[in-house]
Design a protein around this motif. Structure first.
Motif, short mmCIF file in Angstrom:
data_model
loop_
_atom_site.label_atom_id
_atom_site.label_comp_id
_atom_site.label_asym_id
_atom_site.label_seq_id
_atom_site.Cartn_x
_atom_site.Cartn_y
_atom_site.Cartn_z
N ASP A 175 56.24 77.44 18.83
CA ASP A 175 55.90 76.85 17.53
C ASP A 175 54.58 76.11 17.57
O ASP A 175 53.79 76.17 16.63
CB ASP A 175 57.00 75.88 17.08
CG ASP A 175 58.25 76.62 16.64
OD1 ASP A 175 58.11 77.79 16.22
OD2 ASP A 175 59.35 76.05 16.75
N LYS A 179 51.16 77.17 15.40
CA LYS A 179 50.44 76.28 14.48
C LYS A 179 48.94 76.30 14.78
O LYS A 179 48.12 76.34 13.87
CB LYS A 179 50.98 74.84 14.59
CG LYS A 179 52.25 74.66 13.79
CD LYS A 179 52.57 73.17 13.55
CE LYS A 179 54.04 73.02 13.17
NZ LYS A 179 54.89 72.63 14.32
N GLN A 182 47.38 79.49 13.58
CA GLN A 182 47.17 79.46 12.12
C GLN A 182 45.93 78.65 11.78
O GLN A 182 45.12 79.05 10.95
CB GLN A 182 48.42 78.91 11.42
CG GLN A 182 49.57 79.94 11.43
CD GLN A 182 50.90 79.37 11.00
OE1 GLN A 182 51.23 78.22 11.32
NE2 GLN A 182 51.69 80.17 10.29
N GLU A 188 48.31 84.42 10.04
CA GLU A 188 48.44 84.19 8.61
C GLU A 188 49.38 83.01 8.35
O GLU A 188 50.16 82.61 9.24
CB GLU A 188 49.06 85.43 7.93
CG GLU A 188 48.36 86.73 8.21
CD GLU A 188 47.04 86.86 7.46
OE1 GLU A 188 46.91 86.26 6.38
OE2 GLU A 188 46.14 87.54 7.99
N ALA A 189 49.34 82.47 7.12
CA ALA A 189 50.28 81.42 6.72
C ALA A 189 51.71 81.92 6.92
O ALA A 189 52.56 81.21 7.44
CB ALA A 189 50.03 81.03 5.27
N ASP A 190 51.97 83.18 6.48
CA ASP A 190 53.25 83.82 6.82
C ASP A 190 52.99 84.73 8.02
O ASP A 190 52.44 85.83 7.88
CB ASP A 190 53.77 84.64 5.65
CG ASP A 190 55.03 85.41 6.03
OD1 ASP A 190 55.49 85.28 7.19
OD2 ASP A 190 55.55 86.14 5.17
N PRO A 191 53.39 84.27 9.21
CA PRO A 191 53.02 85.00 10.43
C PRO A 191 53.95 86.15 10.78
O PRO A 191 53.81 86.76 11.84
CB PRO A 191 53.09 83.91 11.50
CG PRO A 191 54.21 83.03 11.03
CD PRO A 191 54.20 83.07 9.52
N THR A 192 54.92 86.46 9.88
CA THR A 192 55.97 87.43 10.22
C THR A 192 55.41 88.75 10.75
O THR A 192 55.87 89.25 11.77
CB THR A 192 56.82 87.72 8.96
OG1 THR A 192 57.17 86.47 8.38
CG2 THR A 192 58.06 88.51 9.33
N GLU A 196 56.64 88.89 14.50
CA GLU A 196 57.90 89.66 14.56
C GLU A 196 57.66 91.13 14.91
O GLU A 196 58.60 91.94 14.91
CB GLU A 196 58.70 89.51 13.27
CG GLU A 196 59.16 88.06 13.00
CD GLU A 196 59.91 87.40 14.17
OE1 GLU A 196 60.40 88.11 15.07
OE2 GLU A 196 59.98 86.15 14.18
N SER A 227 59.19 85.35 18.67
CA SER A 227 59.50 83.99 18.22
C SER A 227 60.67 83.37 18.98
O SER A 227 60.82 82.15 19.00
CB SER A 227 59.77 83.97 16.71
OG SER A 227 60.78 84.90 16.39
#
Lengths: 433, 433
Positions: A175, A179, A182, A188-192, A196, A227
């Protein structure tokens, strides 16, 4: 010869890199190609301050470019799969060649796009869709064209590799590094998509298709992110002589083709384990050439633009060529694609690194090794640690190669033991040599 | 489409690899190319037991193959530069395309051969001439075609890399490892070509020409071997965080092009420093893509055959293409080659590792650093060691970047000092990132 006219759709990061390379290296490119390559039109919703577009015809409607009779080659750099698909199909319908950096578009709609391009006798080039500036598509389709490809394994997502590198070199938590990634603009803000493994799965789907001449089958690619990886996993792996990397792996076996993206333990001594930060690298094992590796920047305006412009040059060179003699989209002739099955994950065979928390009590280890043995799993090494002031201790087991099906059964049985707390962390182990 | 007929001249190591790949992977190759590639004739002084040549037309006179009207592509694998040159020129004269693995031929006679091929509208392909199975020619000429190449640096001789690896990992002496390399078949009975850098210089000459679009200038390539490197040099370099590798380096500067083969200190952390044993790797730094690396087997029947057959496939694909749209032999159009000067070695700038033996006496180090300073050379680090029972001690100095001319003057002055025993060992240092 008269100049080749390119229409660039999308002037974001990759669009600006592509435009600036075409401008800055115009003289060198002309000396190579024997004719100049000029930007005939740009389609973009807004200007980009890094590009000097004075005297360039700019439209806000990208479909103007696809319909512009002056444009020979459309360069699709808008991203996404819906409008991009429509744009590319329109350009093909109009008899234009296409260059794209869009991995999602190719992985999810490539079969349809290539079929239409084949019918219209135009090319769709997509070097920039995989591993940015690394010419891995060309290497696989042409450089290693005399080989049967046995397997390939790649670090094909820079964000994920940055995170794994920081976790490995500095013992940081996932985590925490995410951060920072980012903040640095790597994630990206949504790192999915990145963490993933979806982005890597798009790229792996493409690589596997051109390695084996199979249709694009994104939906059959096993995808697992990073993750769940803990600093403790990384530290135990290092102690055993391994690095954890997020890899895309394709392998041909007698039973079918493996297609999988997941965190993977590889020997610290392997070249791939030393590919760090946002860099990408792909290993390819051919039956004749043996193991090879190609390394470079996997993203960024200029590295990705490097591949886009190399594709434009390739297309420019074959504008007058007989289409039947071009390098096929998926490396094999369109009527020669293979229907080899993609193997379900249960059929995959590899080593496993298991990390679990157990009661510090006599007989627990014996129970666990008994379960592994019953499922035909042999152990390579074990780390068991005391933990001060706690009767819950970590147990790490490294196994020899075994089918995922057997490991699933063993893990279910281990997790059912009263002395095992919580879930067993499972990370696959590969010997890539 | 009708099959493409290949005539193989020479059935030694690479010839047998080429033949066996064409036979074993025939089905896969046909699926890729859309037509079959068959061996129409072999010219070889003797049979090769690893090749099943039943039903193949074999002649003992290779010129039969060059004159055979049934043969579309001649594959020159006889080696050497005299008969090979004549064979290739005859084939070109007869309108045949040529594939060769012969680095000496291309480096020394390439300008003449390409000119003649250009005039006759045929191709001469030579991927296998550099770094065996690694598709580095294709990567440079096509994959990175949108870049201005800033520099390239390669481990392009497997024998030399095997020797340097053994010296580094096991602290062995040069002569000792060379004997083992000869016993293993990695090195010839006369190892001069490999260990003195001539083979690497041939390959570097070719790489530099296609990187910069300059004529082949083997005679201007600075060539220094590894036979002077001692176990002590290796050990001191390691202590300072460096590995010693035998590199071929080409760099474009404002003053001209550097072309040099010599032992080189590079950071242990660099990917290139981790390329070990007989493996090859080439780093290329492009202005758009940044640093890239390509790695693989640099020699051997199948790896080199992999590149030969990939070239055959490339040529087969463009048999019907307009010659003006082909990828030019030296990456740039023949009439667009540059006359940029190759820099004399005195003009090269890099760091230096100096290893010398001095009297263990006050003031000696001061004299040496004074000489370096007078010649504009600043010191990065120093190791001075006591040696039990001797008043002669080793002194190792690592310098910042400086022109070779200044270093020559400094070394001459240092060697003239009464307290310096024997010659100063000089190894260049590069920061390849």
């Amino acid at each position: 010869m008269k100049p080749v006219k390119v229409g660039i759709c999308g002037l974001g990061t990759v669009g600006s890199g592509t435009f600036n390379i075409l401008q800055d290296n115009a003289e060198e490119i002309t000396r190579r190609v024997g004719r100049s390559i000029v930007v005939g039109q740009i389609g973009a919703r807004r200007d980009n301050p890094t590009c000097d577009t004075t005297d360039i015809d700019i439209t806000r409607d990208i479909f103007d470019v696809a319909n512009n009779p002056e444009v020979d080659i459309i360069v699709e750099l808008i991203g996404g799969t819906s409008v991009a698909r429509e744009l590319v199909l329109t350009a093909i319908e109009n008899g234009k060649h296409v260059v794209t950096a869009n991995k999602a578009l190719i992985a999810e709609h490539g079969n349809e796009i290539f079929e239409k391009a084949q019918a219209k006798g135009v090319m769709v080039a997509f070097e920039a869709a995989v591993a940015g500036g690394i010419p891995i598509i060309k290497t696989l389709r042409e450089g290693l064209s005399s080989n049967k490809i046995e397997w390939l394994a790649g670090i094909i997502n820079g964000t994920g590799n940055f995170i794994m590198t920081e976790m490995t070199e500095k013992g940081r938590a996932f985590d925490d590094v995410l951060k920072e990634a980012q903040a640095l603009g790597y994630a990206e803000a949504d790192p999915t998509f990145d963490v993933e493994g979806i982005d890597a799965a798009h790229k792996l789907t493409i690589l596997a298709s051109i390695a084996y001449g199979i249709p694009l089958q994104f939906e059959k690619t096993y995808t697992e992110g990073i993750s769940r990886i803990t600093a403790e996993d990384v530290s135990f792996a290092q102690e055993m002589g391994y690095a954890i990397k997020h890899l895309g792996i394709a392998r041909r076996t007698k039973a079918g083709v493996e297609l999988r993206v997941h965190p993977t333990l590889i020997s610290k001594k392997a070249l791939l384990a030393n590919v760090n930060g946002v860099m990408n690298a792909v290993m390819v094992k051919g039956d004749a050439v043996g193991p090879t590796l190609t390394y470079g920047a996997g993203a960024g305006a200029l590295p990705t633009g490097s591949s886009v412009v190399a594709d434009i040059i390739d297309v420019a060179r074959t504008l007058t060529a007989d289409p039947t003699n071009r390098v096929p989209h998926l490396a094999f002739q369109a009527d020669q694609l293979s229907d080899e099955a993609v193997l379900p994950m249960e059929e995959i065979e590899c080593g496993f690194f298991l990390n679990m928390t157990i009661q510090d009590r006599a007989g627990v280890l014996a129970n666990i090794t008994q379960i592994l043995s019953t499922n035909g799993i042999s152990i390579e090494s074990v780390i068991q640690r005391e933990r001060e002031g706690s009767d819950l201790v970590p147990l790490v087991v490294m196994t020899h190669d075994v089918k995922e099906r057997n490991m699933n059964a063993a893990i279910a049985a281990i997790e059912a033991l009263p002395d095992v707390a919580g879930a067993v962390q499972r990370i696959r182990v590969e010997n890539l040599a």
